[in-house]
Design a protein around this motif. Structure first.
Motif, mmCIF file in Angstrom:
data_model
loop_
_atom_site.group_PDB
_atom_site.id
_atom_site.type_symbol
_atom_site.label_atom_id
_atom_site.label_comp_id
_atom_site.label_asym_id
_atom_site.label_seq_id
_atom_site.Cartn_x
_atom_site.Cartn_y
_atom_site.Cartn_z
ATOM 1 N N ARG A 174 13.197 -0.163 -6.551
ATOM 2 C CA ARG A 174 11.459 -0.649 -7.046
ATOM 3 C C ARG A 174 10.913 -0.717 -6.323
ATOM 4 N NH1 ARG A 174 11.151 -6.533 -6.101
ATOM 5 N NH2 ARG A 174 12.092 -6.729 -3.600
ATOM 6 N N GLN A 175 9.175 -0.772 -7.160
ATOM 7 C CA GLN A 175 8.252 -1.072 -6.541
ATOM 8 C C GLN A 175 8.071 -2.376 -6.395
ATOM 9 O OE1 GLN A 175 5.224 0.921 -7.984
ATOM 10 N NE2 GLN A 175 3.641 -1.037 -8.002
ATOM 11 N N VAL A 176 7.680 -2.638 -5.218
ATOM 12 C CA VAL A 176 7.501 -4.461 -4.412
ATOM 13 C C VAL A 176 6.186 -4.532 -3.780
ATOM 14 C CG1 VAL A 176 10.307 -3.663 -3.317
ATOM 15 C CG2 VAL A 176 8.444 -3.477 -1.585
ATOM 16 N N VAL A 177 5.262 -3.703 -3.696
ATOM 17 C CA VAL A 177 4.147 -4.001 -3.602
ATOM 18 C C VAL A 177 2.602 -2.447 -3.977
ATOM 19 C CG1 VAL A 177 1.668 -3.651 -1.942
ATOM 20 C CG2 VAL A 177 4.315 -4.191 -1.055
ATOM 21 N N GLU A 178 2.191 -3.102 -5.112
ATOM 22 C CA GLU A 178 1.479 -2.454 -6.211
ATOM 23 C C GLU A 178 0.727 -1.187 -5.029
ATOM 24 O OE1 GLU A 178 -1.822 -1.603 -9.436
ATOM 25 O OE2 GLU A 178 -1.086 -3.441 -8.738
ATOM 26 N N ASN A 179 -0.135 -1.663 -3.884
ATOM 27 C CA ASN A 179 -0.687 -0.897 -3.015
ATOM 28 C C ASN A 179 -1.874 0.494 -3.614
ATOM 29 O OD1 ASN A 179 -1.567 -0.298 -0.614
ATOM 30 N ND2 ASN A 179 -0.152 0.311 0.223
ATOM 31 N N ARG A 180 -2.609 -0.348 -4.229
ATOM 32 C CA ARG A 180 -3.312 1.138 -5.309
ATOM 33 C C ARG A 180 -4.938 0.487 -4.280
ATOM 34 N NH1 ARG A 180 -3.800 3.335 -9.618
ATOM 35 N NH2 ARG A 180 -1.862 2.265 -10.539
ATOM 36 N N TRP A 181 -5.081 2.537 -4.369
ATOM 37 C CA TRP A 181 -7.100 2.069 -2.933
ATOM 38 C C TRP A 181 -7.552 3.352 -4.292
ATOM 39 C CZ3 TRP A 181 -5.958 4.522 2.449
ATOM 40 C CH2 TRP A 181 -4.870 3.835 3.140
ATOM 41 N N LEU A 212 4.307 0.652 -2.185
ATOM 42 C CA LEU A 212 5.623 0.544 -1.035
ATOM 43 C C LEU A 212 6.562 0.235 -2.280
ATOM 44 C CD1 LEU A 212 7.156 -0.276 1.183
ATOM 45 C CD2 LEU A 212 6.492 -2.916 1.658
ATOM 46 N N PHE A 213 7.997 1.373 -2.096
ATOM 47 C CA PHE A 213 8.973 1.068 -2.932
ATOM 48 C C PHE A 213 10.346 1.020 -2.243
ATOM 49 C CE2 PHE A 213 6.877 4.696 -4.524
ATOM 50 C CZ PHE A 213 6.697 4.074 -7.000
ATOM 51 N N LEU A 239 10.206 2.321 0.920
ATOM 52 C CA LEU A 239 9.430 4.153 1.042
ATOM 53 C C LEU A 239 7.819 4.416 0.766
ATOM 54 C CD1 LEU A 239 12.205 5.532 -1.343
ATOM 55 C CD2 LEU A 239 12.147 6.134 0.750
ATOM 56 N N VAL A 240 7.217 4.825 0.905
ATOM 57 C CA VAL A 240 5.735 4.973 1.226
ATOM 58 C C VAL A 240 5.331 6.047 0.512
ATOM 59 C CG1 VAL A 240 3.428 3.930 1.952
ATOM 60 C CG2 VAL A 240 5.244 2.748 2.194
ATOM 61 N N PRO A 241 4.607 6.764 -0.091
ATOM 62 C CA PRO A 241 4.175 7.431 -0.858
ATOM 63 C C PRO A 241 2.241 7.792 0.515
ATOM 64 C CG PRO A 241 3.978 6.702 -2.210
ATOM 65 C CD PRO A 241 4.568 5.677 -1.201
ATOM 66 N N MET A 242 2.395 9.172 1.384
ATOM 67 C CA MET A 242 1.034 8.614 2.473
ATOM 68 C C MET A 242 0.204 9.804 1.884
ATOM 69 S SD MET A 242 2.151 6.681 4.173
ATOM 70 C CE MET A 242 0.840 6.983 6.277
ATOM 71 N N GLU A 291 -1.610 0.441 8.846
ATOM 72 C CA GLU A 291 -1.844 -1.423 9.601
ATOM 73 C C GLU A 291 -1.770 -1.906 8.669
ATOM 74 O OE1 GLU A 291 -3.167 -2.496 12.175
ATOM 75 O OE2 GLU A 291 -5.243 -1.471 12.771
ATOM 76 N N GLU A 292 -1.167 -1.631 7.048
ATOM 77 C CA GLU A 292 -1.752 -2.625 5.938
ATOM 78 C C GLU A 292 -0.312 -3.001 6.224
ATOM 79 O OE1 GLU A 292 -3.348 -1.971 2.874
ATOM 80 O OE2 GLU A 292 -5.555 -1.525 3.475
ATOM 81 N N LEU A 293 0.563 -2.243 5.889
ATOM 82 C CA LEU A 293 2.335 -1.856 6.335
ATOM 83 C C LEU A 293 2.928 -3.130 6.872
ATOM 84 C CD1 LEU A 293 3.332 1.557 5.183
ATOM 85 C CD2 LEU A 293 3.285 -0.395 3.712
ATOM 86 N N ILE A 294 1.909 -2.599 8.449
ATOM 87 C CA ILE A 294 2.585 -3.725 9.674
ATOM 88 C C ILE A 294 2.224 -5.032 9.075
ATOM 89 C CG2 ILE A 294 2.351 -3.729 11.782
ATOM 90 C CD1 ILE A 294 1.637 -1.260 12.257
ATOM 91 N N ALA A 295 0.976 -4.806 8.668
ATOM 92 C CA ALA A 295 0.833 -6.637 7.695
ATOM 93 C C ALA A 295 1.657 -7.677 7.051
ATOM 94 C CB ALA A 295 -1.682 -6.405 7.376
ATOM 95 N N LEU A 296 1.867 -6.561 6.030
ATOM 96 C CA LEU A 296 2.582 -6.799 4.505
ATOM 97 C C LEU A 296 4.330 -7.341 5.240
ATOM 98 C CD1 LEU A 296 2.436 -4.271 2.133
ATOM 99 C CD2 LEU A 296 1.922 -6.028 2.112
ATOM 100 N N GLY A 297 4.663 -6.759 6.588
ATOM 101 C CA GLY A 297 5.100 -7.108 7.292
ATOM 102 C C GLY A 297 6.307 -6.239 7.573
ATOM 103 N N CYS A 298 6.333 -4.566 7.377
ATOM 104 C CA CYS A 298 6.997 -3.108 7.897
ATOM 105 C C CYS A 298 7.074 -3.584 9.486
ATOM 106 C CB CYS A 298 6.757 -2.302 6.809
ATOM 107 S SG CYS A 298 7.087 -2.177 5.616
ATOM 108 N N ARG A 299 7.983 -2.931 10.384
ATOM 109 C CA ARG A 299 8.068 -2.899 11.129
ATOM 110 C C ARG A 299 9.130 -1.851 12.645
ATOM 111 N NH1 ARG A 299 5.120 -6.068 11.042
ATOM 112 N NH2 ARG A 299 4.781 -8.358 11.744
ATOM 113 N N SER A 300 9.641 -0.776 11.224
ATOM 114 C CA SER A 300 10.401 0.235 12.286
ATOM 115 C C SER A 300 9.955 1.375 11.063
ATOM 116 C CB SER A 300 11.970 -0.021 11.965
ATOM 117 O OG SER A 300 11.867 -1.020 12.929
ATOM 118 N N PHE A 301 9.238 2.297 10.976
ATOM 119 C CA PHE A 301 8.176 3.712 10.194
ATOM 120 C C PHE A 301 9.822 5.269 11.034
ATOM 121 C CE2 PHE A 301 5.580 -0.060 10.932
ATOM 122 C CZ PHE A 301 5.136 -0.266 9.063
ATOM 123 N N ALA A 302 9.482 5.366 9.999
ATOM 124 C CA ALA A 302 10.309 6.662 10.081
ATOM 125 C C ALA A 302 9.460 8.127 9.108
ATOM 126 C CB ALA A 302 11.519 7.216 9.882
#
Length: 260
Positions: free
Chosen positions: A56-63, A70-71, A82-85, A97-108
């Motif tokens: 499911r989508q939890v954040v729309e994040n439209r640029w 953010l799914f 999961l984020v399409p970059m 930066e925005e994902l960290i501000a949202l609360g994500c902390r470990s990235f692959a």
């Protein structure tokens, strides 16, 4: 900074102040998101994975260039994002930066890259251990320097994940550049002499952001088009759907292990 202290090249005028005029928290507030997150340039692979796992989508994040939502999916009872970059270090680093501000902390992170060595064949995996900083964004996050080293703990977790799944890989440096159409033969030869295995457009940037914000980040690339010979070989690298889907699954596993 006084005029006589300025560098000839503006990118070398690093300001170590931790506070910027606009902070990520000014545009993104913390919400309930997975701490473990996969960053990927395989938008079609993310779409398949989200559909298969009932995500499911939890954040729309439209640029301005389109959506980068953010799914969230469930992997063995644990949440992973999961984020399409976007393409380019400036865009990718800003999204991290925005994902960290949202609360994500470990990235692959997983993506494709040009191969600078003939042994990095189409689809062969590369764990990024360092990135040569031939781009712009990293110089705003770290003091001037030629390379940025990857987070050793995150790299170790990613390598352990690949080893346990029996997936062959090489570990090495990537050359991050802003100028896709200025990868000249002379520069390719010089980067190869500096032990660069691949060339990409985002690795140094997102590694610098992760270090500045003190979060975990590891990167997995696969050999795409070939720049190691006398002529460019596209190798139809964008059609490697099975490779990409497998990389996403491995990245999810690694991101969750960083949060264990």
């Amino acid at each position: 900074m006084a005029a006589d202290e300025r560098q000839i090249i503006p990118l070398l005028e690093y300001d170590a102040s931790p506070q910027a005029f606009i902070e990520p928290v000014d545009v993104r507030q913390p919400v309930d998101v997975p701490r473990a997150c996969v960053l990927s340039w395989f938008h079609d692979g993310i779409e398949r994975l989200v559909g298969r796992l009932d995500g499911r989508q939890v954040v729309e994040n439209r640029w301005e260039d389109g959506p980068h939502p953010l799914f969230e999916v469930d992997m063995e009872g644990r949440r992973v994002g999961l984020v399409p970059m976007p393409v380019s270090g400036a865009a990718a680093g800003s999204l991290v930066e925005e994902l960290i501000a949202l609360g994500c902390r470990s990235f692959a992170a997983c993506g494709g890259a040009g191969s600078l060595r003939p042994d990095v064949t189409l689809g062969h995996l590369v764990v990024v251990t360092s990135a040569l900083r031939d781009e712009g964004l990293s110089h705003h996050y770290l003091p001037p320097g030629r390379v940025v080293d990857a987070d050793p703990a995150a790299v170790a977790t990613l390598e352990a994940t690949l080893t346990e799944h029996g997936v062959p890989y090489v570990a090495g440096r990537t050359w991050t550049t802003d100028a896709f159409f200025r990868e000249t033969p002379a520069k390719i030869a010089a980067r190869r002499d500096e032990d660069c295995v691949t060339v990409d457009m985002e690795a140094a940037s997102i590694a610098a952001v992760a270090r500045f914000r003190d979060v975990r980040l590891a990167q997995l690339l696969y050999g795409g088009d070939d720049l190691s010979g006398a002529a460019w070989d596209h190798r139809s690298w964008r059609t490697q759907h099975e490779v990409r889907d497998n990389m996403l699954a491995l990245a999810m596993n690694a991101a969750l292990r960083m949060e264990a």
